[in-house]
Design an enzyme around this catalytic site. Sequence first.
Site, PDB file in Angstrom:
ATOM      1  N   ASP A 120       1.085  -1.198  -0.095  1.00 37.72           N
ATOM      2  CA  ASP A 120      -0.029   0.171   0.190  1.00 37.72           C
ATOM      3  C   ASP A 120       0.929   1.356   0.144  1.00 37.72           C
ATOM      4  OD1 ASP A 120       0.880  -0.397   2.485  1.00 37.72           O
ATOM      5  OD2 ASP A 120      -0.979  -0.931   3.501  1.00 37.72           O
ATOM      6  N   ASN A 171      -8.009  -3.184  13.564  1.00 37.56           N
ATOM      7  CA  ASN A 171      -9.195  -3.345  13.108  1.00 37.56           C
ATOM      8  C   ASN A 171      -9.347  -4.477  12.302  1.00 37.56           C
ATOM      9  OD1 ASN A 171      -8.240  -2.408  10.808  1.00 37.56           O
ATOM     10  ND2 ASN A 171      -9.794  -0.583  10.569  1.00 37.56           N
TER      11      ASN A 171
HETATM   12  C1  GLP Z   1      -0.783   0.321   8.273  1.00 42.69           C
HETATM   13  C2  GLP Z   1      -0.491  -0.737   7.124  1.00 42.69           C
HETATM   14  C3  GLP Z   1      -0.709  -2.061   7.314  1.00 42.69           C
HETATM   15  C4  GLP Z   1       0.037  -2.433   8.598  1.00 42.69           C
HETATM   16  C5  GLP Z   1      -0.761  -1.829   9.475  1.00 42.69           C
HETATM   17  C6  GLP Z   1      -0.076  -2.343  11.046  1.00 42.69           C
HETATM   18  O1  GLP Z   1      -1.973   0.706   8.403  1.00 42.69           O
HETATM   19  N1  GLP Z   1      -1.327   0.041   5.882  1.00 42.69           N
HETATM   20  O2  GLP Z   1      -0.374  -2.578   6.039  1.00 42.69           O
HETATM   21  O3  GLP Z   1      -0.050  -3.819   8.665  1.00 42.69           O
HETATM   22  O4  GLP Z   1      -0.752  -0.403   9.399  1.00 42.69           O
HETATM   23  O5  GLP Z   1       0.945  -1.302  11.310  1.00 42.69           O
HETATM   24  P1  GLP Z   1       1.813  -1.825  12.438  1.00 42.69           P
HETATM   25  O6  GLP Z   1       2.797  -2.761  12.155  1.00 42.69           O
HETATM   26  O7  GLP Z   1       2.661  -0.440  12.717  1.00 42.69           O
HETATM   27  O8  GLP Z   1       1.117  -2.102  13.818  1.00 42.69           O
END
Ligand code: GLP
Length: 249
Positions: A66, A126
């Site tokens: 993304d 979520n």
């Molecule tokens: C973001 C990304 C995801 C990621 C998620 C979790 O929103 N779009 O791809 O998995 O956050 O992030 P973290 O690893 O900082 O908890």
Amino acid sequence: MRVMIGTKTIIDDQVSKIIINLVNTNPKAVLGLATGSTPAGVYAALVNDHITHRTDYHLIKTINLDEYANLDTDHPNSYRTYMNNHLFDHINIRLEHTHFPDSTPFVASFLEQHPVNLQLLGIGNNGHIGFNEPGTPFESSVRLVSLSDDTLSQNARYFETPDQMPKKAYTLGISDILKVHQIILIATGPHKARIIKQMIEGPITPQLPASVLRRHPDVTVYLDHDAAALLDQSLDIYTKGGVALDIIA
Ligand code: GLP
């Protein structure tokens, strides 16, 4: 689905070794990569390995899950900047082989021509994977999405002021993720425990996008002890529901 429970250090070590092994055995592999705090330790281990063993990435291609919309790629909070800082600038990958979803049709045709060998995933609080928010149809493919209020409030802390956080992003879709040969999802920390329990023990539903991974034939979920804390490890689901549980450290 296999679930491996261990310390963060062991997880980073094991996951990085899987990626290094893939790169060594298939020098033209296509890696699906994720951002966020979760995979940072894996990327650090890949960089260390490259410095020590010169693992060769010059034919490797990558596609990230993304990217924010309407944010310059060199903005400090873009996912391109994250990947350059954590990995790409420290290994011998060619930047023209590294891709992110954007407003062009490039990524859709790239995915058609370059099946992804291994996808690294984190999970949002979520249950989102990539930026596929709750309610996303499982048939979805790469596209522009509006971020949920939950995600906006989770990720705004990375921006100088919350209003700088883009409200939209490009993401691979759930069908794109399910086409990948092998998937590794990592979740660490107590704040992930509730969603991990629902993902593994609850219904498979678009309301929790990551739950669909239980339908994929090759998924390994690596959890630290905090993220695994709410799992009912005596449940039959781990033998009857196609989920295998293993404590690795
Ligand atoms: C973001 C990304 C995801 C990621 C998620 C979790 O929103 N779009 O791809 O998995 O956050 O992030 P973290 O690893 O900082 O908890």
